[in-house]
Write an enzyme that holds these catalytic residues in place. Structure first.
Site, short mmCIF file in Angstrom:
data_model
loop_
_atom_site.label_atom_id
_atom_site.label_comp_id
_atom_site.label_asym_id
_atom_site.label_seq_id
_atom_site.Cartn_x
_atom_site.Cartn_y
_atom_site.Cartn_z
N TYR A 1 1.21 0.30 -4.23
CA TYR A 1 1.93 0.40 -5.51
C TYR A 1 3.42 0.68 -5.29
CZ TYR A 1 2.60 1.90 -10.41
OH TYR A 1 3.02 2.04 -11.71
N LYS B 1 6.46 -1.78 -6.42
CA LYS B 1 7.47 -1.33 -7.37
C LYS B 1 8.88 -1.34 -6.76
CE LYS B 1 4.95 -0.57 -11.01
NZ LYS B 1 5.05 -1.52 -12.15
#
Length: 270
Positions: free
Chosen positions: A171, A175
């Site tokens: 993640y 991002k």
């Protein structure tokens, strides 16, 4: 909703008091709930016709109903943002049924948290496909409409996790990647009147953060209270906090703001 308010909204759509923005079409991905839903509703309030896109069309209908009940225009669209064919078909449908989209909010996201030694290839690939491949495919499909209109706004949802977060190697990487993607879009598309910016939310009270608390075996209220103590404004964020920021970034007045990463986290980050 009163008849007077309904009539006001009707005249907006008929063009009697229509602003330039209200004639425009926005796409919000992952808009069935949370930040995406709040953003879709806010953009509809701003006068945009909104394509509410999510993996399952049926799950997007609740957001559409909320928008329509307030007098706005919306369309529920089902598509897997990591599938090129589905993305192209979705954007073509939106252009045909709502109008050419000139605003895109890449919000769709998933988590597959785990420590590195436990993280599977599937955990990695799923997160990369939705966040990075999805934002790429959606932006590629929508940009041609923006270039034709000589106006466009792309907002990508990053996260404070881009700075690194234990148990989120996938993640965090996705991002952070979105930030580089955003800056490159700003450089490539700026001459066509298109801006690209990223928002990096901190702790936002959503179903996703609730699921995180459950996975950790912590009561959600306790999880929120603990997080709030660590935030300078002494509260956690709400989806509407992010929706307000999106509203600014896609506005006419934000035309000189591009390639930026804005940390909306209740205090300084980055």
């Amino acid at each position: 909703m009163s008849g007077e308010v309904r009539e006001h909204h009707r005249t907006l759509w008929e063009g009697k008091t229509m602003t330039e923005a209200s004639a425009r079409v926005a796409i919000v991905t992952g808009a069935a709930r949370g930040i995406g839903a709040a953003t879709a509703v806010r953009l509809a309030q701003d006068g945009f016709a909104v394509a509410v896109l999510d993996l399952d069309e049926s799950s997007a209908k609740g957001t559409v109903e909320t928008i329509e009940a307030a007098g706005g225009r919306a369309l529920a669209v089902g598509a897997d943002v990591s599938d090129a064919g589905q993305v192209e078909a979705a954007v073509e449908r939106i252009a045909a049924e709502l109008g050419a989209p000139t605003v895109l909010v890449n919000n769709a996201g998933v988590t597959r948290d785990n420590m590195l030694f436990k993280m599977t290839e599937s955990d990695w690939d799923t997160v990369m496909n939705v966040h990075l491949r999805g934002a790429f495919l959606m932006s590629r499909a929508a940009q041609k409409h923006m270039i034709d209109a000589k106006f466009g706004r792309i907002v990508n949802l990053s996260s404070v996790s881009a700075l690194g977060n234990r148990g989120q190697a996938n993640y965090s990487t996705a991002k952070a990647g979105l930030q580089g993607f955003t800056k490159t879009l700003a450089i490539e598309l700026g001459k066509f009147g298109v801006t690209a910016n990223a928002i990096a939310p901190g702790f936002i009270q959503t179903e996703m953060t609730k699921a995180t608390a459950e996975r950790m075996g912590i009561a959600f209220d306790d999880f929120i209270a603990f997080a709030a103590k660590e935030i300078p404004v002494q509260r956690v964020g709400q989806p509407e906090d992010i929706a307000h920021l999106v509203s600014f970034l896609v506005s006419e007045g934000a035309g000189f703001v591009s390639g930026q990463v804005i940390y909306a986290a209740g205090g300084p980050k980055a």
